[in-house]
Design a protein around this motif. Sequence first.
Motif, PDB file in Angstrom:
ATOM      1  N   PHE A  66       0.863  -1.182   0.000  1.00 38.16           N
ATOM      2  CA  PHE A  66       0.000   0.000   0.000  1.00 38.16           C
ATOM      3  C   PHE A  66       0.900   1.232   0.000  1.00 38.16           C
ATOM      4  O   PHE A  66       1.850   1.308   0.782  1.00 38.16           O
ATOM      5  CB  PHE A  66      -0.906   0.014   1.227  1.00 38.16           C
ATOM      6  CG  PHE A  66      -1.717  -1.237   1.386  1.00 38.16           C
ATOM      7  CD1 PHE A  66      -2.942  -1.381   0.757  1.00 38.16           C
ATOM      8  CD2 PHE A  66      -1.244  -2.292   2.158  1.00 38.16           C
ATOM      9  CE1 PHE A  66      -3.687  -2.542   0.894  1.00 38.16           C
ATOM     10  CE2 PHE A  66      -1.977  -3.459   2.310  1.00 38.16           C
ATOM     11  CZ  PHE A  66      -3.202  -3.586   1.673  1.00 38.16           C
ATOM     12  N   ALA A  67       0.593   2.188  -0.855  1.00 38.08           N
ATOM     13  CA  ALA A  67       1.448   3.366  -0.999  1.00 38.08           C
ATOM     14  C   ALA A  67       0.638   4.645  -0.880  1.00 38.08           C
ATOM     15  O   ALA A  67      -0.573   4.662  -1.114  1.00 38.08           O
ATOM     16  CB  ALA A  67       2.166   3.324  -2.345  1.00 38.08           C
ATOM     17  N   ASN A  68       1.343   5.715  -0.519  1.00 39.98           N
ATOM     18  CA  ASN A  68       0.682   7.015  -0.409  1.00 39.98           C
ATOM     19  C   ASN A  68       0.727   7.789  -1.720  1.00 39.98           C
ATOM     20  O   ASN A  68       0.142   8.868  -1.824  1.00 39.98           O
ATOM     21  CB  ASN A  68       1.317   7.844   0.714  1.00 39.98           C
ATOM     22  CG  ASN A  68       2.796   8.103   0.478  1.00 39.98           C
ATOM     23  OD1 ASN A  68       3.455   7.384  -0.270  1.00 39.98           O
ATOM     24  ND2 ASN A  68       3.328   9.121   1.137  1.00 39.98           N
ATOM     25  N   GLU A  69       1.433   7.255  -2.716  1.00 39.02           N
ATOM     26  CA  GLU A  69       1.475   7.894  -4.026  1.00 39.02           C
ATOM     27  C   GLU A  69       1.821   6.847  -5.075  1.00 39.02           C
ATOM     28  O   GLU A  69       2.317   5.764  -4.746  1.00 39.02           O
ATOM     29  CB  GLU A  69       2.482   9.043  -4.044  1.00 39.02           C
ATOM     30  CG  GLU A  69       3.897   8.663  -3.681  1.00 39.02           C
ATOM     31  CD  GLU A  69       4.817   9.887  -3.628  1.00 39.02           C
ATOM     32  OE1 GLU A  69       5.736   9.953  -4.474  1.00 39.02           O
ATOM     33  OE2 GLU A  69       4.610  10.764  -2.755  1.00 39.02           O
ATOM     34  N   PRO A  70       1.564   7.130  -6.349  1.00 40.82           N
ATOM     35  CA  PRO A  70       1.828   6.130  -7.389  1.00 40.82           C
ATOM     36  C   PRO A  70       3.314   5.995  -7.682  1.00 40.82           C
ATOM     37  O   PRO A  70       4.096   6.907  -7.413  1.00 40.82           O
ATOM     38  CB  PRO A  70       1.080   6.690  -8.603  1.00 40.82           C
ATOM     39  CG  PRO A  70       1.072   8.174  -8.374  1.00 40.82           C
ATOM     40  CD  PRO A  70       0.946   8.353  -6.888  1.00 40.82           C
ATOM     41  N   ASP A  71       3.695   4.836  -8.210  1.00 43.91           N
ATOM     42  CA  ASP A  71       5.062   4.665  -8.687  1.00 43.91           C
ATOM     43  C   ASP A  71       5.157   5.212 -10.108  1.00 43.91           C
ATOM     44  O   ASP A  71       4.145   5.500 -10.749  1.00 43.91           O
ATOM     45  CB  ASP A  71       5.460   3.193  -8.652  1.00 43.91           C
ATOM     46  CG  ASP A  71       4.623   2.355  -9.594  1.00 43.91           C
ATOM     47  OD1 ASP A  71       3.386   2.362  -9.445  1.00 43.91           O
ATOM     48  OD2 ASP A  71       5.189   1.698 -10.492  1.00 43.91           O
ATOM     49  N   SER A  72       6.365   5.340 -10.609  1.00 48.13           N
ATOM     50  CA  SER A  72       6.556   5.968 -11.920  1.00 48.13           C
ATOM     51  C   SER A  72       6.238   5.042 -13.083  1.00 48.13           C
ATOM     52  O   SER A  72       6.064   5.507 -14.215  1.00 48.13           O
ATOM     53  CB  SER A  72       8.004   6.464 -12.046  1.00 48.13           C
ATOM     54  OG  SER A  72       8.273   7.436 -11.063  1.00 48.13           O
ATOM     55  N   LEU A  73       6.163   3.722 -12.819  1.00 51.34           N
ATOM     56  CA  LEU A  73       5.938   2.765 -13.907  1.00 51.34           C
ATOM     57  C   LEU A  73       4.514   2.232 -13.953  1.00 51.34           C
ATOM     58  O   LEU A  73       4.191   1.396 -14.797  1.00 51.34           O
ATOM     59  CB  LEU A  73       6.927   1.596 -13.784  1.00 51.34           C
ATOM     60  CG  LEU A  73       8.414   1.967 -13.842  1.00 51.34           C
ATOM     61  CD1 LEU A  73       9.277   0.709 -13.806  1.00 51.34           C
ATOM     62  CD2 LEU A  73       8.730   2.802 -15.074  1.00 51.34           C
ATOM     63  N   GLY A  74       3.674   2.661 -13.035  1.00 49.26           N
ATOM     64  CA  GLY A  74       2.276   2.265 -13.070  1.00 49.26           C
ATOM     65  C   GLY A  74       1.972   0.902 -12.492  1.00 49.26           C
ATOM     66  O   GLY A  74       0.889   0.349 -12.738  1.00 49.26           O
TER      67      GLY A  74
END
Length: 429
Positions: A66-74
Amino acid sequence: MKQTIVVITLFLLSQNTAGQKRQISNDSIPVFFNEIKKATKEKASLWNKDLYNAMLFVEPQTRKVFANEPDSLGSLKADQNMYSGVLPDKINIANTSMEWNGKRWAMVMLPLPANKQNRINLLAHELFHSAQPSLGFTLNNPDNNHLDKMEGRMYLRLELEALKKSLLSSSEKEMKRHLTNALTFRKYRHTFYKGSDITENELELNEGIAEFTGVIISNRNKKQTVTFLVDGINSFFNNPTFVRSFAYHTIPVYGYLLYNQDKNWNKKITDTTNLTGYLINAFHISIPADLEKVVKDNMKEYNGLLITREEIQRDEKIKKIIADYKLKFIEQPHFEIRFEKMNVSFDPRNIIPIEDKGTVYPNMKLTDSWGILNVEKGALMSPNWDKISITNPVSIEGKKITGDGWTLDLTDGYSVEKDKTNRYQLIKK
C-alpha cells in the motif's frame, strides 16, 4: 563483488510495542499516512525540511503493498485514498529505504504498532533514511563486532545504565554527572578496540540520528519520552547481540537531552562529525585523564558487579557457539556462493561475529542474479561481503536446492554441481 545492497531488517520499536500489534484493516492505512504527514509537517523545523515522502506499507505474508502515491511505472493502482499492488519477489521486505520503479521509498512492514506515538516514531525513522542523502548523511552500516566481545558489551551496558539515570535525573547537575559517566564508559570502551570509535560513530550517524528523528517527530511528552527510551534500553539488553542495534539507544538519549537545551544541535553536524567529541563539548563535560580508575570507581553505581558477572558467563557460552559455527561453516565441507548483485535482509539483533572469519546470520534472505536464498539455521557472511557459506546441499531437484535449514531457488542460467574434489559449486551457464 560488483554491487552489494544491504537492506537491514530490524523490527524497530518491537521492544516497546510487544503485545500492541494487531491486524489492521486496509481502511486504517490512509489514516496512518495522514498521521505521519501531519507529524512531519509540524516538526519540519527539525531538519528545515518536511520529511514526508513516498511510502510503502507491505504485508510480508502476501507481499501486498500500500502506498501514499503512485510509482513511476504504473505498477501500483489507485485504491480509494491510496495506491496498492504486489511487491515483486526479488525485493526483500524490510523496514528500510529503497529505490523502486523510479522513486525512492520508505518501506515499512505491516502491521504497524498500535500505539500512535510508536507508529509515528517508526515511520519518521524510515522517512529520515529516505531523505538521508538529501540531508547530507551517508548511508553507513558498518560492523561493530567488538560489541559482541566481553569488554565491549560490558562497557556499552554501563554507558546505557548511566544514560538511563541521566534521563531519570531530577536536576541538571545530577543529569550532567550521569552523562559524564556515560561518556567516560564510552571512551574507556574505545581503548580496548582500535578503530571502534570510528565504526560506532558511523552507525550512530546513520541509525542513531534516524531514531533520534523518530523520537522527536513522535512528539511524546516528557514522561512518555523518558519511559519510551528507558524501556527501549531495558529491552535492548535482552538482545542476543548488540553489534548492529546499539545506535538505536545511545544517540536518541543523548540527542533528546541535548535537544532540550539546543533545538538546532542536529543541524550543526555532518556525516563526518565525531559524535562523541561533539556531545562532550555540547554538554560541557570534562572526561577524566585516568579513565580506568574512574570507571572502576563508578561501575558499582550502574550495576557493574552484576553486568561483569553476566558478561563473563556469556563469554564462556559464546565461545562454544563460535566453535560450533566454525566447524559447520569453515572446517567441515561446506557450500560457498559468491555474490554478483546481492541484496540481503536480516534481523541485526541475533547475529554472531566469528572472529575474523565473518558473521553468522541465523535468519536471512538473499537475492542475487543467481536466485533467492532463504536461511533459517545460520549462514556465514564473509568479512568483506563477497560470499556466503552454508552447509552442503542434501537435495537438488532442478532449480530447487535444499540444505539443512536453507533453500535456494535458482534463476535460469545457473546450476549447482559437484566438482572433481566433491565440492559443491554454483555454476553460471
